[in-house]
Design a protein around this motif. Structure first.
Motif, PDB file in Angstrom:
ATOM      1  N   ALA A 263       0.832  -1.215   0.000  1.00 54.37           N
ATOM      2  CA  ALA A 263       0.000   0.000   0.000  1.00 54.37           C
ATOM      3  C   ALA A 263       0.861   1.258   0.000  1.00 54.37           C
ATOM      4  O   ALA A 263       0.510   2.264  -0.620  1.00 54.37           O
ATOM      5  N   THR A 264       2.009   1.203   0.685  1.00 49.38           N
ATOM      6  CA  THR A 264       2.913   2.355   0.693  1.00 49.38           C
ATOM      7  C   THR A 264       3.473   2.592  -0.706  1.00 49.38           C
ATOM      8  O   THR A 264       3.540   3.720  -1.182  1.00 49.38           O
TER       9      THR A 264
ATOM     10  N   HIS B 151      -6.966  -1.912 -10.522  1.00 47.53           N
ATOM     11  CA  HIS B 151      -5.500  -1.961 -10.704  1.00 47.53           C
ATOM     12  C   HIS B 151      -4.908  -0.563 -10.841  1.00 47.53           C
ATOM     13  O   HIS B 151      -5.574   0.314 -11.352  1.00 47.53           O
TER      14      HIS B 151
ATOM     15  N   ALA C 268     -14.501   0.673  -1.412  1.00 48.23           N
ATOM     16  CA  ALA C 268     -13.860   1.756  -2.151  1.00 48.23           C
ATOM     17  C   ALA C 268     -14.466   1.830  -3.541  1.00 48.23           C
ATOM     18  O   ALA C 268     -15.187   0.924  -3.959  1.00 48.23           O
TER      19      ALA C 268
ATOM     20  N   LEU D 118     -11.741  -3.497  -1.001  1.00 44.94           N
ATOM     21  CA  LEU D 118     -12.155  -3.070  -2.346  1.00 44.94           C
ATOM     22  C   LEU D 118     -13.654  -2.794  -2.378  1.00 44.94           C
ATOM     23  O   LEU D 118     -14.120  -1.883  -3.054  1.00 44.94           O
TER      24      LEU D 118
ATOM     25  N   THR E 284       2.122   1.720  -3.571  1.00 47.89           N
ATOM     26  CA  THR E 284       1.104   2.145  -4.531  1.00 47.89           C
ATOM     27  C   THR E 284       0.392   3.419  -4.084  1.00 47.89           C
ATOM     28  O   THR E 284      -0.412   3.961  -4.839  1.00 47.89           O
ATOM     29  N   GLY E 285       0.672   3.885  -2.860  1.00 46.85           N
ATOM     30  CA  GLY E 285       0.056   5.115  -2.377  1.00 46.85           C
ATOM     31  C   GLY E 285      -1.428   4.966  -2.061  1.00 46.85           C
ATOM     32  O   GLY E 285      -2.177   5.932  -2.159  1.00 46.85           O
ATOM     33  N   ARG E 286      -1.840   3.758  -1.660  1.00 46.55           N
ATOM     34  CA  ARG E 286      -3.258   3.527  -1.333  1.00 46.55           C
ATOM     35  C   ARG E 286      -3.478   3.540   0.176  1.00 46.55           C
ATOM     36  O   ARG E 286      -2.558   3.304   0.947  1.00 46.55           O
ATOM     37  N   GLN E 287      -4.737   3.765   0.562  1.00 50.45           N
ATOM     38  CA  GLN E 287      -5.098   3.756   1.970  1.00 50.45           C
ATOM     39  C   GLN E 287      -5.435   2.353   2.459  1.00 50.45           C
ATOM     40  O   GLN E 287      -5.569   2.137   3.660  1.00 50.45           O
ATOM     41  N   ALA E 288      -5.629   1.406   1.521  1.00 48.84           N
ATOM     42  CA  ALA E 288      -5.882   0.011   1.847  1.00 48.84           C
ATOM     43  C   ALA E 288      -7.185  -0.264   2.582  1.00 48.84           C
ATOM     44  O   ALA E 288      -7.196  -0.997   3.578  1.00 48.84           O
TER      45      ALA E 288
END
Lengths: 260, 104
Positions: free
Chosen positions: A242-243, A260, A255, A252, A245-249
């Motif tokens: 997640a770090t 992808h 969200a 799915l 890809t810059g996602r908050q995790a």
């Protein structure tokens, strides 16, 4: 002459960066050029100028770790679409450095391997830091973590991860400070909230700024409710992904937007 | 292609004819990124994969033809609509594969 395939396989096996360019559409379909930094390219796409341009572009793709199709004129002209060349980058695997030969280390090394990392376990205590205890690690180093980082820290980049699991300030504080001096993409430190507060206080006393502290993921891992070493390893490696890809995790389901 | 190098090497050393299919481009939602690869040898043995299992069967057929003919070409698989048995990706994306003999 050694077949291109053999050279490609050898380079990948020895973790040398290598890119393979293949003409997939246009004249000379199937033509190949194998490109490595600081070495003459091997093979040909059918035209010396095309070879020269693609070799240059392939080195760029390799440095960025990207793979995809590029279009050229028959002699390598930009903005023309006579030839489609598929450039496949084989960058060396990303690195996972795990500091501390503790209960969680074996599971983290294993999950790291599943995700394609080159895993190094490092601990100053030679009784614990043994290859027999961590068969999945590519390397087990008996040394102080900050000393290992002084040797290899300049090789770390955005794809790499450092996980500090010792939760002993004697080892953790110098390890985190040394890791902050690198460009490593993920830096996590294990410990309860109390241990984390204590470590942060010690890090500040050593001159670590708030901006630097913001890079440290501690307590380490995503909030999955993980309990066992294996579950914790998944929670940590999920946070590493997640770090990157810059996602908050979030889940799915909860969200919106592309998967992808 | 990294994951199938071991199989490719083994088949090559055994003198098998082999075709390699590589994902070169993906449009929309696709399960695997460019570089995902599968290989088929003359006996129909398979290594690797190029989708979530949606098109692998069709790729085997294409690959065996390419082993016969020695051709190399791009093969495209898209969304399969409602036709239950058509070959395509259920996720709605399109993938372009380059399939060629392992003669290099």
């Amino acid at each position: 002459m050694t077949a291109l395939f053999e050279v490609l396989r050898g380079a990948i096996a020895s973790e040398e960066p290598v890119a393979l360019a293949t003409v997939v559409e246009g004249p000379g379909v199937g033509g190949k050029l194998l490109v490595r930094p600081d070495q003459e390219p091997m093979g040909s796409l059918g035209d010396p100028d095309l070879d020269r341009v693609v070799a240059r572009d392939a080195l760029g793709e390799l440095a960025a770790g990207t793979t995809g199709v590029r279009h050229y004129g028959t002699q390598g002209q930009a903005n023309e679409h006579d030839v489609a060349v598929f450039v496949e980058s084989f960058a060396p695997p990303p690195q996972l450095l795990v500091f501390g030969a503790v209960d969680f280390t074996g599971a983290l090394a294993r999950v790291g391997k599943v995700l394609g990392y080159r895993v190094t376990v490092c601990d100053a205590r030679e009784v614990f830091a043994t290859k027999a205890r961590f068969p999945f690690a590519d390397e087990v180093v008996v040394d102080w973590p900050h000393r290992l980082l002084e040797r290899v820290g300049d090789q770390l980049g955005p794809r790499d991860a450092v996980c500090v699991l010792t939760h002993d300030p004697k080892f953790d504080v110098p390890a985190v400070i040394a890791a902050l001096r690198t460009d490593v993409g993920y830096l996590g430190a294990m410990g309860s909230r109390r241990t984390t507060d204590d470590r942060n206080r010690r890090l500040r006393e050593e001159g670590v700024t708030d901006d630097q502290l913001a890079r440290v993921m501690g307590p380490i891992g995503l909030d999955l409710g993980a309990r066992t070493p294996e579950e914790t390893a998944v929670s940590i490696m999920a946070e590493v992904i997640a770090t990157r890809t810059g996602r908050q995790a979030p889940s799915l389901r909860d969200a919106a937007g592309p998967i992808h | 292609m990294r994951e199938i190098l071991g199989d490719l090497d083994r088949w090559r050393k055994a003198g098998k004819q082999v075709a390699v299919a590589r994902v070169v481009d993906v449009e929309g939602s696709g399960p695997r990124l460019p570089g995902a690869a599968m290989a088929v040898n003359e006996d129909g043995e398979v290594a690797g994969s190029v989708s979530g299992g949606c098109v692998e069967g069709a790729v085997v057929t294409e690959a065996l033809q390419i082993i016969e003919s020695g051709d190399r070409r791009i093969v495209t698989f898209g969304y399969s609509d409602d036709e239950a048995f058509a070959v395509g990706l259920t996720c709605g994306g399109t993938i372009h594969l380059f399939i060629e003999p392992l003669d290099w």
